[in-house]
Every structure is written in structure tokens, then in C-alpha cells.
Design an enzyme around this catalytic site. Structure first.
Site, mmCIF file in Angstrom:
data_model
loop_
_atom_site.group_PDB
_atom_site.id
_atom_site.type_symbol
_atom_site.label_atom_id
_atom_site.label_comp_id
_atom_site.label_asym_id
_atom_site.label_seq_id
_atom_site.Cartn_x
_atom_site.Cartn_y
_atom_site.Cartn_z
ATOM 1 N N TYR A 3 -7.009 -2.400 -6.606
ATOM 2 C CA TYR A 3 -5.816 -2.886 -5.885
ATOM 3 C C TYR A 3 -5.354 -4.216 -6.473
ATOM 4 O O TYR A 3 -4.169 -4.413 -6.747
ATOM 5 C CB TYR A 3 -6.143 -3.023 -4.394
ATOM 6 C CG TYR A 3 -4.922 -3.220 -3.510
ATOM 7 C CD1 TYR A 3 -4.033 -2.172 -3.275
ATOM 8 C CD2 TYR A 3 -4.663 -4.448 -2.911
ATOM 9 C CE1 TYR A 3 -2.921 -2.351 -2.464
ATOM 10 C CE2 TYR A 3 -3.547 -4.628 -2.100
ATOM 11 C CZ TYR A 3 -2.688 -3.578 -1.877
ATOM 12 O OH TYR A 3 -1.584 -3.763 -1.076
ATOM 13 N N MET A 27 6.190 -0.461 6.074
ATOM 14 C CA MET A 27 7.242 -1.386 5.636
ATOM 15 C C MET A 27 8.424 -0.666 5.020
ATOM 16 O O MET A 27 9.570 -1.094 5.192
ATOM 17 C CB MET A 27 6.657 -2.382 4.631
ATOM 18 C CG MET A 27 5.950 -3.531 5.315
ATOM 19 S SD MET A 27 5.460 -4.788 4.142
ATOM 20 C CE MET A 27 3.787 -4.302 3.817
#
Ligand SMILES: NC(=O)c1ccc[n+]([C@@H]2O[C@H](COP(=O)([O-])OP(=O)(O)OC[C@H]3O[C@@H](n4cnc5c(N)ncnc54)[C@H](O)[C@@H]3O)[C@@H](O)[C@H]2O)c1
Length: 248
Positions: free
Chosen positions: A155, A18
């Protein structure tokens, strides 16, 4: 199309995935872009391809001294920084809490979370001098819900934290005309996601109402909007881009 004219942007983790897509989009829209990444060869190659409005700096986002260097180089090359995209991140081991090693937990939090603090702290003085700023912190659907598909306490912890840090900083710096927002992608077709599932999304597909992974460019369109003046009254908000995954 020049929706980022007069913008000087730092994008971290810009060598692939990204971040690469955001860098391509930003340059195409008229921004001057500093691409940073630990992956120097791919980052330099991309900056060379993007031309005179892009420079690459090798940069580990967990190192605050390196952040000072990146901002100094950006100002030297293009002037005051007015956009920061904190994009660099890792998934870390997808294991249950009992199996998660302390070192892995700390590494994920360092790269995904603490880097966002270092980055905002380093760039805000430049934005104050510029008189305007937009910070886009890339979190995840894992910063909205804990059951996003993989077990990973670290995470989830890091991405929830980024969402809160975004709001806290937005409140502090609104008076300086600095906006801070978070972006929460679902499953996006990047090297990170393909490594965790496969090209098509594997078992994850069943959880996605639109029934497909996203192309990185679909997320870049949102990041572009938040970086540009089109979002001038938007700050301290989280933006899910997940094909409906967090609706339930
Ligand atoms: N791909 C997805 O589906 C998805 C979903 C939600 C959120 N995200 C988040 O989006 C961001 C980009 O992810 P991606 O899928 O493009 O990942 P990716 O692995 O394809 O790219 C991440 C980039 O970050 C760089 N990086 C890693 N550690 C770094 C460090 N310490 N310093 C500087 N650069 C470093 C890598 O070299 C790599 O170029 C990450 O923050 C990730 O957590 C991704």
C-alpha cells in the site's frame, strides 16, 4: 452552487465510500459525471439516483482496454472529458513484508498505482481536445509517511508512487493546460476504513490530532476545489487532508 459547470468528469471506484461522495458532490455542482467501478449493482443504483447527468460504466481500473471504452462512452454521452478522479483503490493485506505474498503485492500495485497510469494515458488525449483538464489522483497519508498506522509495504509503495507519477505528469502536460494534483487522506469513514478499524477509528484515534475520523464529504470538498477553476494555478502539488496526522 455550480462550481463544476461545463465539466465532464470520470470518477473511478464511485460505487461506495469516497468515490460515491465525490460523485454526489460533482453532480450537485453541475458536472456531468461518469461513475465507474467493478461493483456494478451499487454503481448503477447510484447513477440512477443522481439522474441524467450521471452514467455508470462497469470498469476494472487495471484493464487499459476498458479505460479506452470508458473514455469513448464518456465522449459519446457528454463530450470531451476535462476532469479525472483516480479514486479506486484497495488496502490489501496488512502484514509485514516477510508475510506479504507476491501476488498480493502485485494486486495492490495494479489497482492503486498502475491504474493511475492507464487512466491518465487514456484520458489525456480527450483533455487536450477539450483544451483544459484537471486530474486528481487519490493517494493517502501512506504516500507521505510510511508509519501511517498499518504495516503494508504494498500500500505504501503504491501510494508513494502515485504522488511521484502525479508530479511527473503535471510537468509534462502543463503546456496543454492540464493540471495534475494528488490528495492524501488520513482516516476517512468509508467501508475500507471501517473494515480496517471500526466506526469510530479504534486504535487509530490516538494518532489523529483532531481526534476523529473524517466524513467522506470533507475529502470531496477538497477534490471539488482541485477539479474546479478555483484551483487554476495549482498543479504538481500534494494535498494532505488528515487532521494533522502527518505533522510529526
Ligand atoms: N478510507 C480511508 O481512510 C482512506 C485513506 C487514505 C486513502 N484512501 C484511498 O481513497 C480511495 C477510496 O477509498 P475508500 O475508503 O472510499 O474505499 P472503499 O473500499 O470504500 O471504496 C473503493 C471503491 O473502489 C472500487 N474498486 C476496487 N478495486 C477496483 C478495481 N480494480 N476497479 C474499479 N474499482 C475498484 C471498490 O469496488 C469500491 O467501490 C482509495 O484509493 C484509498 O486507497 C482511503
Amino acid at each position: 452552487m455550480e462550481r463544476l459547470i461545463n465539466k465532464v468528469a470520470i470518477i473511478t471506484g464511485a460505487a461506495q465510500g469516497m468515490g460515491e461522495s465525490h460523485a454526489r458532490t460533482f453532480v450537485a455542482e453541475g458536472a456531468k459525471v461518469i461513475l465507474t467501478d467493478v461493483s456494478a449493482e451499487a454503481g448503477q443504483k447510484l447513477a440512477d439516483e443522481l439522474g441524467e447527468n450521471a452514467i455508470f460504466i462497469k470498469h476494472d481500473v487495471t484493464c487499459s482496454e476498458q479505460w479506452a471504452h470508458v473514455v469513448a462512452e464518456a465522449e459519446k454521452a457528454f463530450g470531451h472529458v476535462n476532469v479525472l478522479v483516480n479514486n479506486a483503490g484497495i488496502l490489501g493485506p496488512m502484514v509485514k513484508t516477510q508475510e506479504l505474498q507476491e501476488a498480493d503485492y502485485l494486486k495492490v500495485c495494479d489497482i492503486n498505482q498502475h491504474s493511475v497510469f492507464y487512466g491518465m494515458k487514456a484520458v489525456i488525449p480527450s483533455m487536450i481536445k477539450a483544451g483544459i483538464g484537471s486530474i486528481v489522483n487519490i493517494s493517502s497519508i501512506a504516500g507521505i509517511v510510511a508509519n501511517y498506522g498499518f504495516p503494508s509495504l504494498a500500500y505504501v509503495a503504491s501510494k508513494f508512487a502515485v504522488r511521484g507519477m502525479t508530479k511527473a505528469t503535471a510537468i509534462e502536460y502543463g503546456e496543454k493546460n492540464i493540471r495534475v494534483n494528488s490528495v492524501h487522506p488520513g482516516f476517512i469513514k468509508t467501508p475500507m476504513m471501517v473494515a480496517a478499524t471500526n466506526e469510530e477509528g479504534g486504535d487509530a484515534l490516538a494518532q489523529i490530532p483532531l481526534g476523529r475520523l473524517a466524513e467522506p464529504k470533507e475529502v470531496s470538498n477538497l477534490v471539488l476545489f482541485l477539479a474546479s477553476e478555483e484551483s487554476s494555478y495549482i498543479t504538481a502539488t500534494e494535498h494532505s487532508i488528515d487532521a494533522g496526522m502527518t505533522a510529526q
